[in-house]
Write an enzyme that holds these catalytic residues in place. Sequence first.
Site, PDB file in Angstrom:
ATOM      1  N   HIS A  19      47.257   0.443  18.116  1.00 10.63           N
ATOM      2  CA  HIS A  19      47.044   1.708  17.390  1.00 10.63           C
ATOM      3  C   HIS A  19      48.234   2.657  17.606  1.00 10.63           C
ATOM      4  O   HIS A  19      48.700   3.304  16.666  1.00 10.63           O
ATOM      5  CB  HIS A  19      45.783   2.424  17.891  1.00 10.63           C
ATOM      6  CG  HIS A  19      44.491   1.718  17.591  1.00 10.63           C
ATOM      7  ND1 HIS A  19      43.552   1.454  18.561  1.00 10.63           N
ATOM      8  CD2 HIS A  19      43.975   1.233  16.439  1.00 10.63           C
ATOM      9  CE1 HIS A  19      42.511   0.851  18.013  1.00 10.63           C
ATOM     10  NE2 HIS A  19      42.739   0.698  16.731  1.00 10.63           N
ATOM     11  N   LYS A  43      28.941   0.407  14.528  1.00 14.56           N
ATOM     12  CA  LYS A  43      29.631  -0.500  15.441  1.00 14.56           C
ATOM     13  C   LYS A  43      29.145  -0.376  16.896  1.00 14.56           C
ATOM     14  O   LYS A  43      29.603  -1.122  17.757  1.00 14.56           O
ATOM     15  CB  LYS A  43      31.134  -0.242  15.392  1.00 14.56           C
ATOM     16  CG  LYS A  43      31.832  -0.888  14.205  1.00 14.56           C
ATOM     17  CD  LYS A  43      33.331  -0.938  14.471  1.00 14.56           C
ATOM     18  CE  LYS A  43      34.078  -1.684  13.383  1.00 14.56           C
ATOM     19  NZ  LYS A  43      35.528  -1.711  13.669  1.00 14.56           N
ATOM     20  N   ARG A  97      46.869  -6.737  10.830  1.00 15.53           N
ATOM     21  CA  ARG A  97      47.218  -7.821  11.757  1.00 15.53           C
ATOM     22  C   ARG A  97      47.196  -9.137  10.994  1.00 15.53           C
ATOM     23  O   ARG A  97      47.559  -9.167   9.833  1.00 15.53           O
ATOM     24  CB  ARG A  97      46.253  -7.823  12.947  1.00 15.53           C
ATOM     25  CG  ARG A  97      46.512  -6.716  13.935  1.00 15.53           C
ATOM     26  CD  ARG A  97      45.340  -6.473  14.829  1.00 15.53           C
ATOM     27  NE  ARG A  97      44.207  -5.977  14.046  1.00 15.53           N
ATOM     28  CZ  ARG A  97      43.082  -5.523  14.546  1.00 15.53           C
ATOM     29  NH1 ARG A  97      42.907  -5.510  15.829  1.00 15.53           N
ATOM     30  NH2 ARG A  97      42.124  -5.088  13.761  1.00 15.53           N
ATOM     31  N   SER A 135      40.693  -3.716  19.755  1.00 13.71           N
ATOM     32  CA  SER A 135      39.766  -2.983  20.635  1.00 13.71           C
ATOM     33  C   SER A 135      38.628  -3.898  21.060  1.00 13.71           C
ATOM     34  O   SER A 135      38.156  -3.850  22.190  1.00 13.71           O
ATOM     35  CB  SER A 135      39.189  -1.770  19.906  1.00 13.71           C
ATOM     36  OG  SER A 135      40.200  -0.865  19.574  1.00 13.71           O
TER      37      SER A 135
HETATM   38  P1  ADP Z   1      38.166   0.033  12.238  1.00 15.50           P
HETATM   39  O1  ADP Z   1      36.885   0.332  12.914  1.00 15.50           O
HETATM   40  O2  ADP Z   1      38.395   0.760  10.970  1.00 15.50           O
HETATM   41  O3  ADP Z   1      38.519  -1.446  12.175  1.00 15.50           O
HETATM   42  P2  ADP Z   1      40.038   0.205  14.375  1.00 15.50           P
HETATM   43  O4  ADP Z   1      40.037   1.313  15.354  1.00 15.50           O
HETATM   44  O5  ADP Z   1      39.647  -1.120  14.888  1.00 15.50           O
HETATM   45  O6  ADP Z   1      39.199   0.706  13.179  1.00 15.50           O
HETATM   46  O7  ADP Z   1      41.460   0.076  13.700  1.00 15.50           O
HETATM   47  C1  ADP Z   1      42.000   1.091  12.906  1.00 15.50           C
HETATM   48  C2  ADP Z   1      43.174   0.541  12.137  1.00 15.50           C
HETATM   49  O8  ADP Z   1      44.167   0.104  13.040  1.00 15.50           O
HETATM   50  C3  ADP Z   1      42.858  -0.662  11.263  1.00 15.50           C
HETATM   51  O9  ADP Z   1      43.653  -0.574  10.092  1.00 15.50           O
HETATM   52  C4  ADP Z   1      43.291  -1.834  12.090  1.00 15.50           C
HETATM   53  O10 ADP Z   1      43.643  -2.937  11.292  1.00 15.50           O
HETATM   54  C5  ADP Z   1      44.508  -1.236  12.771  1.00 15.50           C
HETATM   55  N1  ADP Z   1      44.815  -1.912  14.014  1.00 15.50           N
HETATM   56  C6  ADP Z   1      44.007  -2.142  15.058  1.00 15.50           C
HETATM   57  N2  ADP Z   1      44.649  -2.827  16.028  1.00 15.50           N
HETATM   58  C7  ADP Z   1      45.917  -3.025  15.575  1.00 15.50           C
HETATM   59  C8  ADP Z   1      47.084  -3.693  16.093  1.00 15.50           C
HETATM   60  N3  ADP Z   1      47.049  -4.328  17.252  1.00 15.50           N
HETATM   61  N4  ADP Z   1      48.210  -3.677  15.359  1.00 15.50           N
HETATM   62  C9  ADP Z   1      48.207  -3.075  14.142  1.00 15.50           C
HETATM   63  N5  ADP Z   1      47.166  -2.450  13.593  1.00 15.50           N
HETATM   64  C10 ADP Z   1      46.029  -2.430  14.287  1.00 15.50           C
END
Ligand code: ADP
Length: 173
Positions: A19, A43, A97, A135
């Site tokens: 992030h 979630k 990703r 996460s």
């Molecule tokens: P959501 O609940 O919307 O999936 P996340 O907090 O998991 O939210 O992720 C928010 C955004 O960050 C999403 O677009 C996700 O694809 C991106 N993201 C999460 N981890 C990574 C990473 N390691 N590299 C690039 N983008 C990421």
Amino acid sequence: MSERTGVYPGTFDPITNGHLDIITRATRVVDHLIVGVAGNDVKGPLFSLEERVQMVQEEIAGMTFGNGTKVEVRPFSILLMNFVHECNAKVILRGLRAVSDFEYEFQMAAMNTRICGDVETVFLMASERCQFISSRFVKEIGRLGGDVSSFVTPRTHQHLLRRYGFNTDATAG
Ligand code: ADP
């Protein structure tokens, strides 16, 4: 020229190095970045909305953004497109990703375009070193006592250890 505002929405449960990489790179795309932390009770998050907002804020406070982009953190529990409107943003930023993200992100971007045609979703490809960080896995590994210190900052690592009831003394930093 008017300021370009973008929203980077997510659950951030917890915020990972992946992030943070997207946040840093997003500041090169917009002049004002709003990191939108979603309530997202569906979630069943490990950290409450308030905790997640605070954790993102703590991380951002310690970062410098070269080009003077303003970065702020806001919670939201309404429809994303309504939140984007409230923020006066025209851009949604998302990280992408491996292939697994693609279908969900593709559908979400298409649905959002239907709801609101004047907002564009911009995808930033995950950096090679962050490709595999999520996460979800950070939580799964952390819960079982595995070492997640290379996926999150030391500060977030401490929050995770505390949440899972592990001793934080040895790793404090
Ligand atoms: P959501 O609940 O919307 O999936 P996340 O907090 O998991 O939210 O992720 C928010 C955004 O960050 C999403 O677009 C996700 O694809 C991106 N993201 C999460 N981890 C990574 C990473 N390691 N590299 C690039 N983008 C990421």
